[in-house]
Design a protein around this motif. Structure first.
Motif, short mmCIF file in Angstrom:
data_model
loop_
_atom_site.label_atom_id
_atom_site.label_comp_id
_atom_site.label_asym_id
_atom_site.label_seq_id
_atom_site.Cartn_x
_atom_site.Cartn_y
_atom_site.Cartn_z
N ALA A 79 0.95 -1.12 -0.09
CA ALA A 79 -0.12 0.10 0.16
C ALA A 79 0.73 1.23 -0.20
O ALA A 79 0.37 2.26 -0.38
CB ALA A 79 -0.98 0.09 1.25
N THR A 80 2.10 1.27 0.46
CA THR A 80 2.83 2.37 0.71
C THR A 80 3.96 2.40 -0.48
O THR A 80 4.82 3.22 -0.69
CB THR A 80 3.76 2.35 1.99
OG1 THR A 80 4.36 1.34 2.07
CG2 THR A 80 2.63 2.73 3.04
N GLY A 81 3.96 1.38 -1.22
CA GLY A 81 4.82 1.25 -2.37
C GLY A 81 6.23 1.22 -1.88
O GLY A 81 7.29 1.35 -2.62
N ALA A 82 6.34 0.31 -0.95
CA ALA A 82 7.72 0.12 -0.19
C ALA A 82 8.52 -0.60 -1.06
O ALA A 82 8.14 -1.45 -2.01
CB ALA A 82 7.66 -0.67 0.84
N VAL A 96 9.63 -4.99 12.21
CA VAL A 96 10.02 -5.22 10.89
C VAL A 96 9.95 -3.58 10.47
O VAL A 96 8.97 -3.10 10.61
CB VAL A 96 9.14 -5.92 9.84
CG1 VAL A 96 9.59 -5.99 8.33
CG2 VAL A 96 9.21 -7.33 10.61
N ASP A 97 10.96 -3.05 9.71
CA ASP A 97 10.92 -1.80 9.03
C ASP A 97 10.56 -1.84 7.52
O ASP A 97 10.85 -3.01 6.83
CB ASP A 97 12.34 -1.00 9.29
CG ASP A 97 12.80 -0.90 10.76
OD1 ASP A 97 11.61 -0.56 11.45
OD2 ASP A 97 14.00 -0.77 10.87
N VAL A 98 9.92 -1.05 7.27
CA VAL A 98 9.60 -0.99 5.63
C VAL A 98 9.97 0.44 5.33
O VAL A 98 9.77 1.44 6.02
CB VAL A 98 8.27 -1.35 5.17
CG1 VAL A 98 7.87 -2.56 5.59
CG2 VAL A 98 7.18 -0.09 5.87
N ARG A 99 10.58 0.47 3.91
CA ARG A 99 10.92 2.04 3.68
C ARG A 99 9.76 2.39 2.26
O ARG A 99 9.78 1.65 1.34
CB ARG A 99 12.25 2.02 3.08
CG ARG A 99 12.66 3.78 2.72
CD ARG A 99 13.90 4.05 2.74
NE ARG A 99 14.72 3.77 4.11
CZ ARG A 99 14.95 4.42 5.00
NH1 ARG A 99 14.37 5.56 4.94
NH2 ARG A 99 15.76 4.16 5.76
N SER A 100 8.92 3.28 2.66
CA SER A 100 7.78 3.52 1.93
C SER A 100 8.43 4.20 0.47
O SER A 100 9.51 4.78 0.61
CB SER A 100 6.72 4.65 2.14
OG SER A 100 7.36 5.99 2.27
N ALA A 101 7.67 4.30 -0.64
CA ALA A 101 8.26 4.95 -1.70
C ALA A 101 8.35 6.28 -1.63
O ALA A 101 9.43 6.88 -2.31
CB ALA A 101 7.00 4.81 -2.83
N GLY A 102 7.73 6.97 -0.70
CA GLY A 102 8.11 8.26 -0.35
C GLY A 102 9.26 8.51 0.45
O GLY A 102 9.74 9.45 0.74
N GLY A 103 9.97 7.36 0.67
CA GLY A 103 11.22 7.47 1.63
C GLY A 103 10.93 7.35 3.21
O GLY A 103 12.11 7.39 4.01
N LEU A 104 9.84 7.19 3.46
CA LEU A 104 9.74 7.13 4.99
C LEU A 104 9.86 5.72 5.48
O LEU A 104 9.30 4.69 5.08
CB LEU A 104 8.17 7.62 5.35
CG LEU A 104 7.68 7.59 6.91
CD1 LEU A 104 8.62 8.71 7.44
CD2 LEU A 104 6.20 7.61 7.21
N LYS A 105 10.66 5.50 6.63
CA LYS A 105 11.09 4.40 7.47
C LYS A 105 9.98 4.30 8.40
O LYS A 105 9.75 5.00 9.42
CB LYS A 105 12.41 4.36 7.88
CG LYS A 105 12.71 3.14 8.71
CD LYS A 105 14.11 3.28 9.06
CE LYS A 105 14.40 2.07 10.34
NZ LYS A 105 15.38 2.47 11.31
N ILE A 106 9.09 3.14 8.27
CA ILE A 106 7.75 2.59 9.03
C ILE A 106 8.26 1.68 9.69
O ILE A 106 8.76 0.60 9.00
CB ILE A 106 6.69 2.78 8.20
CG1 ILE A 106 6.34 3.96 7.51
CG2 ILE A 106 5.60 2.31 9.18
CD1 ILE A 106 5.49 3.86 6.27
N ASP A 107 8.17 1.46 11.07
CA ASP A 107 8.63 0.57 11.91
C ASP A 107 6.97 -0.13 12.30
O ASP A 107 6.24 0.52 12.81
CB ASP A 107 9.07 0.93 13.33
CG ASP A 107 9.29 -0.30 14.00
OD1 ASP A 107 10.16 -1.02 13.81
OD2 ASP A 107 8.70 -0.34 15.39
N ILE A 108 6.79 -1.53 12.14
CA ILE A 108 5.70 -2.30 12.10
C ILE A 108 6.14 -3.08 13.58
O ILE A 108 6.90 -4.05 13.37
CB ILE A 108 5.39 -2.74 11.12
CG1 ILE A 108 4.99 -1.96 9.98
CG2 ILE A 108 3.97 -3.73 11.39
CD1 ILE A 108 5.40 -2.44 8.76
N THR A 109 5.53 -3.07 14.74
CA THR A 109 5.81 -3.95 15.55
C THR A 109 4.44 -4.73 15.87
O THR A 109 3.43 -4.36 16.27
CB THR A 109 5.92 -3.07 17.00
OG1 THR A 109 7.19 -2.36 16.75
CG2 THR A 109 6.53 -4.19 18.30
N CYS A 110 4.79 -6.18 15.81
CA CYS A 110 3.56 -7.00 15.98
C CYS A 110 3.79 -7.50 17.35
O CYS A 110 4.62 -8.47 17.78
CB CYS A 110 3.79 -7.99 15.01
SG CYS A 110 3.60 -7.27 13.29
#
Length: 147
Positions: A31-34, A45-59
């Motif tokens: 969805a974020t074009g990572a 887990v970290d993902v880097r969106s297409a916009g360059g934002l590093k998003i941390d997802i903690t499950c």
């Protein structure tokens, strides 16, 4: 024998949670074009969106997504990508998440403390330090655990 059965159940439960987390990370990445999905480090887990934002997802029992910004104030891309990720994690429309994040950020700036905006079973929070030279904003979105 009971210990062995309990250990097997724990392993199956842990594996199921890991699969759920991987699926969530996959939906957020798409969805974020990572362009890049990081390695799992514990429950995160970290993902880097297409916009360059590093998003941390903690499950954990309830997933939490967060992102930081070193900009003087977060960009439109920051809010958009974090709102998309947060909306997926908590199953709320991204527009509602974005509105709560903006309000949390503005409140954090005005009151000079971490701000929590609680909604129907979820919250958005932001910490803002505009005088910092590195981390100026840290916002997160997650469900409020029951109880």
């Amino acid at each position: 024998m009971i210990r062995t059965a309990l250990a097997c159940l724990l392993l199956l439960s842990t594996a199921a949670r890991a699969d759920e987390c991987d699926a969530l990370v996959g939906r957020i990445a798409e969805a974020t074009g990572a362009k890049k999905v990081g390695r799992r480090v514990g429950p995160s887990v970290d993902v880097r969106s297409a916009g360059g934002l590093k998003i941390d997802i903690t499950c954990r029992a309830e997933p939490i997504v967060q992102a930081s910004s070193s900009d003087a104030s977060p960009s439109a891309t920051y809010y958009r990508d974090l709102s998309i990720a947060g909306g997926i994690a908590i199953e709320v429309p991204p527009a509602a998440v974005e509105a709560a994040l903006v309000k949390a950020y503005e409140t954090a700036l005005r009151e000079r403390r971490k701000s929590f905006i609680q909604q129907s079973g979820w919250s958005a929070s932001c910490y803002a330090d505009p005088g910092s030279s590195s981390l100026r904003t840290l916002c997160s979105v997650g469900r409020i655990p029951p109880g």
